[in-house]
Write an enzyme that holds these catalytic residues in place. Sequence first.
Site: not given
Ligand code: IVH
Length: 674
Positions: A121, A321
């Site tokens: 993430k 997290k």
């Molecule tokens: S998937 C439908 N993959 O986390 C899929 N989000 O989503 C939704 N984020 O602000 C998101 N790394 O910008 C996804 N490998 C990752 C990610 C990611 C960071 C962030 C994204 C969003 C937050 C929650």
Amino acid sequence: MPKPASDKLNTRLTQLRELVAYHQKRYHEDDAPEMSDEAYDALVRELKDIEATLGVVSGVAEAVGGTASAAFAKVNHRTRQWSLDNVFSDEELVAWEERLQRLLDKTPYADARVTYMAEHKLDGLKVVLEYEQGRLVRAATRGDGQVGEDVTHTARTIASLPVLLAHPVSLTCVGEVLMFKDDFERLNTARAAAGESLFANPRNAAAGSLRQLDPAVAAARSLSLYVYDLDNFEPHATGLVKPQSQAAELLLLKNLGFPTSPYPQECPDLASVKKFYHHWKVHHEDLPFGLDGIVIKVNEVVLQHELGYTARAPRFGVAYKFPAVETTTVVEAIELQVGRTGVVTPVAHLRPVLLDGSTVSRATLHNEDQIKRLDVRVGDTVILRKAGDIIPEVVSVLLPLRPLKTTSYRFPKRVAACGGDGSIERVPGEAAYRCVSLDSDFLRRQRLYHFVSKGALNIDGVGPRILDTLFDAGLISTVADLFDLNTEDFLSLPGFKDRSAHNAVTAIAAARTTTLPRLLIGLSIDHVGEETARLIAQYFPTIAALRAATEADLAAIDGIGPVIAMSVAAWLTNEGAQHEVDRLLQHLSLKSTTTAAASSLTGATFVFTGTLPTLGRDEAKELVRAVGGKVASSVSRSTSYVVVGAEPGSKAAEAAALGVPVLDEAAFRSLLAG
Ligand code: IVH
């Protein structure tokens, strides 16, 4: 008349909504957050709880991001940009999978095998990229999830962002714009030199750079991009096919020329997801960019469609997290705690909160200066921080949440637990207060309890309850008195019979043979705990040698600082204390603590977790020390072995992640046996 509870809750609701909205704006629109994401998350959680209790919704807690700034052209997203739900423990992760399975059970895919894709993430700023016939046509921020800001002009300056794809396909893809830690350091150093304001962290530096009107500013800052999601794929005549799994999606994106989510891991089951998580929980600090957890997605696109979305987030994905080291809570009381050495420590009693994996209900406020600096008051909402093995600490007070009519905390002049008139005085050279007299019954009792405790003289069977009875009967007042007790003394006490009196006397007699470190631990010398006592005894193996030592001799020991040296020197010249030692020495015989002959385990560090089948924790530690090893409480790269028993904590997984050898009791015993 006290306010009704619902009035209080309503006030809190109003205050929280305002504060959350303010910090949301500082984060999403101004790129200048004033608190950590974790503390902010804690406020949002409380706001949601209160809204649920009162049966109201404001939308403040649900807002997916900021509103698009008027400075940028608005972009209507072709695909709604969702948020992700969070889990914070293995248990919550398991519950997430169980929910998935329940949902799938109602579909034709009840028996389908679910596999997962685990990814980092990334802690940056989401960017939504649109391509037509292989050409970048638009880059937008997430905004509120439906309308974002057009940042095509700055996104184009990102070196790794392909303006032209390897194939003339049309698509929308989603990724994270971030700044590497070293680029961030360089940027802030340059800004400091130019007298400009500093960015709080790499995420905000990335966001602040992408959301610039002048592309030259963004171009001068090194931004990076990782793409992790593909939508609206139109292959046109390229012959490429729409991917049927998240793994295939990442591969296609890569083949089109995108930098994709680094370190993705296909996981056949949840056990392997957990392994991925625990690995990166330990290792992520070593990466050149920031992450705040991992994202887990159901790999199969058919199952993703079947699972669908809630109002806020996809059901097929979740963020796990890393444990929060910061949160918020409320100070319910400030109390003074008096230790056995007479030092008075203010302690905040807190509304219990989960922090870094454990529930915290108390935090030290250190001393009067710290309370003044923070201006922390009863009723205040505070930011609380804990990292690793550090004791939880109050970092700051959230003034907008301060109730009306609070008063600043006044450090009292007298503390009842000190006994006598309760007077306290500042410890010379320190910010701490100490009882003027160390003779109070309270402190005497504390020292007695400590003297018999496991780590000290270990007088098994004579615990605080019996010590209190002896003390109340006037039979003991200091530790040396214990050794003058005989069977008759015990028989004169209520509840003692021949056998129990005999047992107590035998237990005390057994403690006559002890070691210098145990004696030093038991004497309640300021700042002298287990490790310090061992160190001192290593350099001054007899009481006579120690008595001949000067403050400088003590301070010369590696591992003993000036504060400890001063405290031990003061104790050595304190007549009362030394008289007590003389009395004790008439009864005690001090075995020498033979330092282990240098073995292959000299200096090796062991960490224990879980319950061992036959060895108690203290016994196990003794065995380690006997071979010259050390015992630590948390796993790190310098840990040599982790010894695991039944129901281990997360340390077992951390060890596995760090590649530290894991032993069970049998393997531990045979290692020690050489
Ligand atoms: S998937 C439908 N993959 O986390 C899929 N989000 O989503 C939704 N984020 O602000 C998101 N790394 O910008 C996804 N490998 C990752 C990610 C990611 C960071 C962030 C994204 C969003 C937050 C929650």
